[in-house]
Write a protein that holds these residues in place. Structure first.
Motif, short mmCIF file in Angstrom:
data_model
loop_
_atom_site.label_atom_id
_atom_site.label_comp_id
_atom_site.label_asym_id
_atom_site.label_seq_id
_atom_site.Cartn_x
_atom_site.Cartn_y
_atom_site.Cartn_z
N LEU A 296 4.42 15.32 -18.89
CA LEU A 296 4.56 13.91 -19.24
C LEU A 296 3.26 13.19 -18.91
CD1 LEU A 296 8.15 13.22 -17.84
CD2 LEU A 296 7.48 13.24 -20.26
N PRO A 297 2.89 12.16 -19.68
CA PRO A 297 1.63 11.44 -19.41
C PRO A 297 1.63 10.82 -18.01
CG PRO A 297 2.54 10.84 -21.56
CD PRO A 297 3.60 11.62 -20.86
N PHE A 298 0.58 11.09 -17.26
CA PHE A 298 0.51 10.59 -15.88
C PHE A 298 0.60 9.08 -15.82
CE2 PHE A 298 -2.36 8.81 -12.60
CZ PHE A 298 -1.63 9.15 -11.48
N ALA A 299 -0.15 8.39 -16.68
CA ALA A 299 -0.17 6.92 -16.65
C ALA A 299 1.22 6.35 -16.94
CB ALA A 299 -1.17 6.38 -17.66
N ALA A 300 1.94 6.98 -17.88
CA ALA A 300 3.28 6.50 -18.22
C ALA A 300 4.23 6.66 -17.05
CB ALA A 300 3.81 7.26 -19.44
N VAL A 301 4.19 7.82 -16.40
CA VAL A 301 5.08 8.06 -15.26
C VAL A 301 4.74 7.12 -14.12
CG1 VAL A 301 5.91 9.78 -13.62
CG2 VAL A 301 5.32 10.48 -15.94
N LEU A 302 3.44 6.89 -13.90
CA LEU A 302 3.02 6.00 -12.82
C LEU A 302 3.54 4.58 -13.05
CD1 LEU A 302 1.42 5.63 -10.21
CD2 LEU A 302 -0.61 5.16 -11.61
N LEU A 303 3.42 4.09 -14.29
CA LEU A 303 3.93 2.75 -14.60
C LEU A 303 5.44 2.67 -14.44
CD1 LEU A 303 1.85 1.58 -17.70
CD2 LEU A 303 1.60 0.89 -15.32
N ALA A 304 6.12 3.78 -14.73
CA ALA A 304 7.57 3.81 -14.56
C ALA A 304 7.97 3.82 -13.10
CB ALA A 304 8.16 5.03 -15.28
N LEU B 273 0.83 -1.21 0.00
CA LEU B 273 0.00 0.00 0.00
C LEU B 273 0.86 1.25 0.00
CD1 LEU B 273 -2.77 -1.03 2.57
CD2 LEU B 273 -3.03 -0.76 0.09
N TYR B 274 1.94 1.22 0.77
CA TYR B 274 2.86 2.36 0.84
C TYR B 274 3.49 2.62 -0.53
CZ TYR B 274 7.15 4.92 2.13
OH TYR B 274 8.18 5.83 2.20
N ALA B 275 3.87 1.55 -1.24
CA ALA B 275 4.48 1.70 -2.56
C ALA B 275 3.53 2.38 -3.54
CB ALA B 275 4.91 0.33 -3.10
N VAL B 276 2.27 1.97 -3.53
CA VAL B 276 1.29 2.58 -4.43
C VAL B 276 0.96 4.01 -4.00
CG1 VAL B 276 -1.08 2.40 -5.31
CG2 VAL B 276 0.30 0.32 -5.02
N ALA B 277 0.80 4.22 -2.69
CA ALA B 277 0.44 5.54 -2.18
C ALA B 277 1.51 6.58 -2.47
CB ALA B 277 0.17 5.47 -0.67
N MET B 278 2.78 6.20 -2.42
CA MET B 278 3.87 7.14 -2.70
C MET B 278 4.03 7.39 -4.20
SD MET B 278 5.29 8.32 0.08
CE MET B 278 3.57 8.45 0.62
N ALA B 279 3.75 6.36 -5.01
CA ALA B 279 3.92 6.51 -6.46
C ALA B 279 2.90 7.46 -7.05
CB ALA B 279 3.82 5.14 -7.13
N LEU B 280 1.68 7.46 -6.54
CA LEU B 280 0.62 8.29 -7.11
C LEU B 280 0.93 9.79 -7.06
CD1 LEU B 280 -2.52 6.35 -5.83
CD2 LEU B 280 -1.88 6.72 -8.21
N PRO B 281 1.25 10.39 -5.90
CA PRO B 281 1.53 11.83 -5.90
C PRO B 281 2.81 12.19 -6.65
CG PRO B 281 1.98 10.87 -3.73
CD PRO B 281 1.29 9.83 -4.53
N ILE B 282 3.83 11.32 -6.60
CA ILE B 282 5.07 11.61 -7.32
C ILE B 282 4.82 11.62 -8.82
CG2 ILE B 282 7.37 10.72 -7.89
CD1 ILE B 282 7.58 9.71 -5.03
N ALA B 283 4.09 10.64 -9.32
CA ALA B 283 3.78 10.58 -10.76
C ALA B 283 2.92 11.77 -11.17
CB ALA B 283 3.06 9.27 -11.08
N TRP B 284 1.95 12.15 -10.32
CA TRP B 284 1.09 13.29 -10.64
C TRP B 284 1.89 14.58 -10.70
CZ3 TRP B 284 -0.07 17.59 -7.54
CH2 TRP B 284 -1.06 18.43 -8.06
N LEU B 285 2.81 14.77 -9.76
CA LEU B 285 3.62 15.99 -9.73
C LEU B 285 4.55 16.07 -10.94
CD1 LEU B 285 4.20 18.48 -7.99
CD2 LEU B 285 6.01 17.18 -6.86
#
Length: 339
Positions: free
Chosen positions: A277-285, A258-270
């Protein structure tokens, strides 16, 4: 030992079939791991011959190395914002994960390997060579992998196709020759005095072959057998483990997922907001799932798979390179605490 190995692999094979039917990520790794784990907990005598185990590690190193193309990694310079964000995300995973797992009472080295942001197989192999208890590392990484890949898939309305293990290549004489190439790479790793020679030696050779245009595609059958041996070997180490302890560690593994997903979401959005950059692409990266799984999801979402895969390959390389100094640091901390 031969009889025990055969029985263990038979049970593991059944687990692999069940996991494949359930479309689990890394089915032939996680399926054998969980079923042999359960069998060990209920009293079955399980184990895998160490020579077979290390040969499978060499084959896995060759598989990983052939997925690394240094030419593709050169494109990362143009994607430096998300690369820097990924480095920050890795630091958050290591620091936050190590703190979280230390609360469970496991050793500092075990907590460090449990908090690896990806590279489940690499973490297990390196931890095993450091005489660290790999049982909890296997459980926490398996939970993290399933949770992260599930979260990534849920981003899309649907996922085209399934997660493929390899390239769909059938066994051939050239494929059988890899059975000799992997041990030869292991020998080269020992000759070069590489740490974990049976793993890093094949990775170095596989990366060189891929980057020079002579990469090989491992037949799916070899990959299945490799993951079957590794998963069954890890699962067999749970003999004598208490169910209460297993459930407790699983709880921490779920929190880390849960921590891994929760941290990835705001970082990818920012990153997507600041650098267009596309949000979905950054999130998958960012998300620490398997390279193959993330690549398939990227294709399903019509996202550049090179962008996604290159970030994950870079993360894998960094984890391999940074592991020795991280281990040395953890040991110094442990020694200082014992004084």
């Amino acid at each position: 030992m031969l009889r025990t190995t055969m029985l263990t692999l038979l049970v593991g094979g059944l687990g692999g079939v069940v996991a494949s039917q359930a479309s689990l990520p890394l089915a032939w790794m996680l399926g054998p791991l969980f079923l042999v784990l359960v069998a060990s907990l209920v009293g079955m005598k399980a184990g895998v011959d160490k020579r077979l185990h290390r040969s499978s590690i060499a084959m896995l190193g060759l598989f990983i190395g052939n997925r690394i193309d240094l030419a593709e990694l050169s494109q990362l310079a143009a994607w430096y914002p998300s690369v820097l964000a990924m480095l920050g995300y890795m630091a958050l995973m290591l620091v936050g994960g190590r703190w979280l797992f230390s609360l469970s009472g496991m050793s500092r080295l075990s907590a460090l390997f449990c908090s690896f942001p990806g590279s489940m197989n690499g973490a297990l192999i390196m931890a095993d060579r450091m005489n660290v208890d790999v049982r909890w590392i296997a459980i926490t990484h398996a939970i993290r992998l399933v949770m992260v890949v599930t979260a990534a898939v849920m981003m899309a309305s649907y996922l085209v196709g399934g997660v493929m293990l390899g390239e769909g290549k059938a066994m051939s004489w050239s494929g059988l020759s890899l059975l000799a190439l992997a041990p030869a790479c292991w020998w080269l790793g020992r000759l070069l005095h590489l740490p974990i020679p049976e793993f890093l030696g094949p990775i170095v050779v596989g990366t060189a072959m891929s980057s020079l245009g002579y990469g090989v595609v491992l037949p799916d059958l070899l990959l299945i057998l490799t993951f079957l041996v590794l998963g069954s070997s890890i699962g067999s180490r749970f003999a004598g483990t208490q169910w209460s302890r297993l459930i407790e560690i699983g709880r921490y593994g779920s929190l880390f997922g849960l921590y891994a997903v929760a941290m990835a979401l705001p970082i990818a959005w920012l990153v997507s907001l600041l650098f267009d950059l596309p949000f979905a692409a950054v999130l998958l990266a960012m998300l620490p799932g398997g390279v193959g799984e993330m690549a398939v999801i990227a294709v399903a979402l019509d996202i550049d798979p090179v962008y996604v895969v290159s970030h994950h390959v870079l993360r894998l390389l960094l984890l391999i390179v940074l592991t020795p100094p991280l281990i040395a640091w953890a040991r110094r901390r442990r020694a200082a605490g014992e004084r």
